[in-house]
Write a protein that holds these residues in place. Structure first.
Motif, mmCIF file in Angstrom:
data_model
loop_
_atom_site.group_PDB
_atom_site.id
_atom_site.type_symbol
_atom_site.label_atom_id
_atom_site.label_comp_id
_atom_site.label_asym_id
_atom_site.label_seq_id
_atom_site.Cartn_x
_atom_site.Cartn_y
_atom_site.Cartn_z
ATOM 1 N N MET A 261 4.980 -2.226 -1.714
ATOM 2 C CA MET A 261 3.696 -2.904 -1.624
ATOM 3 C C MET A 261 2.541 -1.916 -1.739
ATOM 4 O O MET A 261 2.567 -0.829 -1.164
ATOM 5 C CB MET A 261 3.613 -3.680 -0.312
ATOM 6 N N HIS A 262 1.520 -2.351 -2.493
ATOM 7 C CA HIS A 262 0.341 -1.518 -2.730
ATOM 8 C C HIS A 262 -0.915 -2.295 -2.352
ATOM 9 O O HIS A 262 -1.158 -3.393 -2.859
ATOM 10 C CB HIS A 262 0.280 -1.095 -4.209
ATOM 11 N N GLN A 287 -1.081 4.628 -2.007
ATOM 12 C CA GLN A 287 0.336 4.928 -1.847
ATOM 13 C C GLN A 287 1.059 3.599 -1.673
ATOM 14 O O GLN A 287 0.509 2.665 -1.098
ATOM 15 C CB GLN A 287 0.594 5.802 -0.620
ATOM 16 N N PHE A 288 2.262 3.503 -2.211
ATOM 17 C CA PHE A 288 2.974 2.258 -1.980
ATOM 18 C C PHE A 288 3.919 2.401 -0.798
ATOM 19 O O PHE A 288 4.519 3.445 -0.570
ATOM 20 C CB PHE A 288 3.666 1.720 -3.233
ATOM 21 N N VAL A 289 3.994 1.342 -0.007
ATOM 22 C CA VAL A 289 4.822 1.306 1.195
ATOM 23 C C VAL A 289 6.065 0.490 0.880
ATOM 24 O O VAL A 289 5.978 -0.702 0.582
ATOM 25 C CB VAL A 289 4.048 0.686 2.373
ATOM 26 N N SER A 290 7.220 1.136 0.913
ATOM 27 C CA SER A 290 8.487 0.451 0.639
ATOM 28 C C SER A 290 8.991 -0.213 1.910
ATOM 29 O O SER A 290 9.135 0.444 2.947
ATOM 30 C CB SER A 290 9.532 1.440 0.124
ATOM 31 N N ILE A 291 9.273 -1.512 1.812
ATOM 32 C CA ILE A 291 9.739 -2.288 2.962
ATOM 33 C C ILE A 291 11.123 -2.819 2.626
ATOM 34 O O ILE A 291 11.282 -3.675 1.758
ATOM 35 C CB ILE A 291 8.775 -3.433 3.286
ATOM 36 N N GLU A 313 3.241 -6.314 -4.929
ATOM 37 C CA GLU A 313 4.456 -5.546 -5.184
ATOM 38 C C GLU A 313 4.178 -4.598 -6.349
ATOM 39 O O GLU A 313 3.722 -5.013 -7.424
ATOM 40 C CB GLU A 313 5.612 -6.476 -5.535
ATOM 41 N N HIS A 314 4.466 -3.319 -6.136
ATOM 42 C CA HIS A 314 4.220 -2.337 -7.188
ATOM 43 C C HIS A 314 5.479 -2.207 -8.037
ATOM 44 O O HIS A 314 6.373 -1.408 -7.763
ATOM 45 C CB HIS A 314 3.845 -0.990 -6.580
#
Length: 507
Positions: A261-262, A287-291, A313-314
């Motif tokens: 997620m961005h 920065q993208f946060v991976s969940i 979603e990136h």
């Protein structure tokens, strides 16, 4: 608008009356959903039946202490003209958000109106063992027409969720989940949004049997419909903010695919992971946060850049690009923010984020139990299985502990292609190292940790919650095909005896 007023927001348009049996609800629109009639399931070639079928309602926010949650069939309109059959708690996907305060005693009556037995597991929350919701382990699954009452005290603030743990690979896939928020008295956010991420099969066929999942771990293209709070693309409710407000986004992954997620246009902080606070979180941007499946991340930002901005979603494929929510400033006439999913962005690295502080565990201390879990993907007798130390559940080796034991677990992902988000019931664990290097930032406390191919993690926990607890991969395809073990307290007396007439399926 202050946090005291806005604390019950999931989405600006989604506060609705809770179904019959609740002691207290947020009632903004006066609809009595408990009186809506049951309809038939739509078929792909019948627009008339699809129109007349019962549809889910908006997700309610419940801020009382006792609730009734009913498992029932319905149909989810993910976008205009696209409806899929679902299983729900209280006719919404996600199910009701339960919001309580630290110190509250929570009482939930689960009523089953489905044709299959169900249960509720409180994902990430340290409930007593007999409230963990594991059929055949802590309780019998709740059969059609019956009710089971869960009761526990809210002791730890943060973002959690709940879902069925009966045949969970199928039942969670069909929509049997909701969010649990235990409010932090120190929270000062003006807006508080919960965003539950999930993916579906647009065909509506969400049943996974072992014969059909040989490639499920490697090829997830069958999930071609991505949603936030049960909606996709432009149908996702906008997140309204005012300039100057402090905004909290609670991100929960209820699906089986990691989502990157961005947040566009704003600097932000990652303030919590799996409900547990990050010490001294730094301000970051782009920065993208991976969940990963089962994980939660709370992020906060100041609404200081008026316009219409995406949280998306990136990813480059079309299905993922429909996982996007618009952050809309009140009174803004700006054009919608375009996607930038093709741009390269750095990964958010939790292991190097925040500031170190006092911790419960260290790598150089001694432990009462030191366990290694070699996680792997194997083919056996033509089926794909997921193993722990070469074994599949129920033949995996139980982790035996005594109350007060300090336990270290080393995860080694030997799978070539599969992530394994490992989830421990009833406890939080501290992440000590990744690939042999100690954690450099804030102490990391989690209940779900994604271990990617080739990675090694060391984690530690205290055996402080007696019982029999599952420890498994939260890609539930993997769990249902073997990647499960138990943490068993030697001195725990279990008074539960499974009913042989109930079809208990813990995974």
């Amino acid at each position: 608008m202050k946090a005291a007023i806005l604390r019950t927001i999931i989405l600006a348009s989604s506060v609705a009356v809770f179904a019959a049996g609740c002691s207290k609800v947020s009632n903004m629109n006066g609809m009595d959903h408990s009186k809506m009639s049951m309809g038939s399931t739509p078929t792909s070639n019948s627009s008339e039946s699809a129109t007349s079928a019962k549809l889910t309602t908006a997700t309610p926010v419940v801020d009382g202490k006792e609730f009734t949650i009913t498992a029932q069939e319905s149909n989810l309109e993910v976008e205009k003209g696209k409806t899929i059959p679902v299983w729900t708690f209280n006719n919404s996907v996600p199910g009701p958000q339960i919001r309580v305060k630290v110190g509250d005693t929570v009482k939930v009556n689960l009523k089953n109106q489905l044709k299959q037995p169900v249960s509720i597991h409180w994902h990430g929350y340290p409930v007593p063992n007999n409230m963990d919701g594991i059929p055949g382990v802590t309780q019998d699954a709740v059969e059609p027409g019956k009710t089971f009452t869960y009761e526990f005290k809210a002791t730890v603030p943060g973002t959690y969720w709940y879902h069925s743990h009966q045949d969970s690979v199928n039942q969670v896939d069909k929509g049997l989940y909701g969010s649990l928020v235990v409010e932090d008295p120190q929270d000062t956010a003006d807006r508080d949004y919960t965003l539950v991420l999930d993916e579906w099969m647009s065909s509506g066929d969400m049943d996974m049997d072992n014969d059909g999942m040989n490639m499920a771990g490697h090829d997830m293209s069958m999930y071609d419909l991505y949603t936030i709070n049960g909606k996709t693309g432009d149908a996702i409710d906008k997140l309204t903010v005012k300039e100057g407000e402090k905004v909290k986004l609670r991100l929960i992954n209820a699906g089986y695919i990691t989502h990157r997620m961005h947040l566009h246009g704003h600097s932000f902080k990652v303030v919590a992971s799996d409900g547990q606070p990050v010490n001294d979180p730094a301000v970051i941007k782009d920065q993208f946060v991976s969940i990963a499946p089962g994980e939660r991340y709370d992020i906060e930002f100041t609404a200081d850049h008026p316009g219409n901005w995406l949280l998306e979603e990136h990813a480059k494929d079309n299905r993922a690009q429909n996982m996007r929510a618009m952050i809309q400033y009140e009174g803004s006439n700006a054009k919608p923010d375009p996607s930038d999913a093709f741009e390269e962005l750095p990964d958010f690295d939790l292991e190097k984020y925040g500031t170190m502080s006092a911790t419960a565990f260290s790598l150089d201390q001694s432990f009462d139990e030191d366990v290694t879990m070699n996680l792997n993907t194997e083919m056996r007798n033509g089926d794909m299985v997921y193993t722990i130390n070469g074994k599949v559940f129920p033949d995996t080796d139980t982790i035996k502990v005594k109350k007060g034991d300090k336990v270290k677990v080393t995860f080694v992902n030997q799978s070539r292609m599969d992530d394994h988000p490992m989830h421990l019931h009833g406890h939080f664990f501290q992440v000590l190292s990744k690939n042999g290097k100690p954690v450099q930032g804030s102490p990391i406390m989690k209940d779900t940790l994604n271990v990617k191919p080739g990675e090694t993690y060391e984690v530690a926990f205290e055996a402080d919650n007696p019982g029999e607890w599952m420890f498994h991969c939260h890609d539930l395809h993997h769990a249902s095909a073997g990647m499960v073990t138990d943490v068993m307290y030697d001195d725990y007396q279990n008074n539960y005896t499974p009913d042989p007439n109930v079809n208990n399926v813990p995974e």
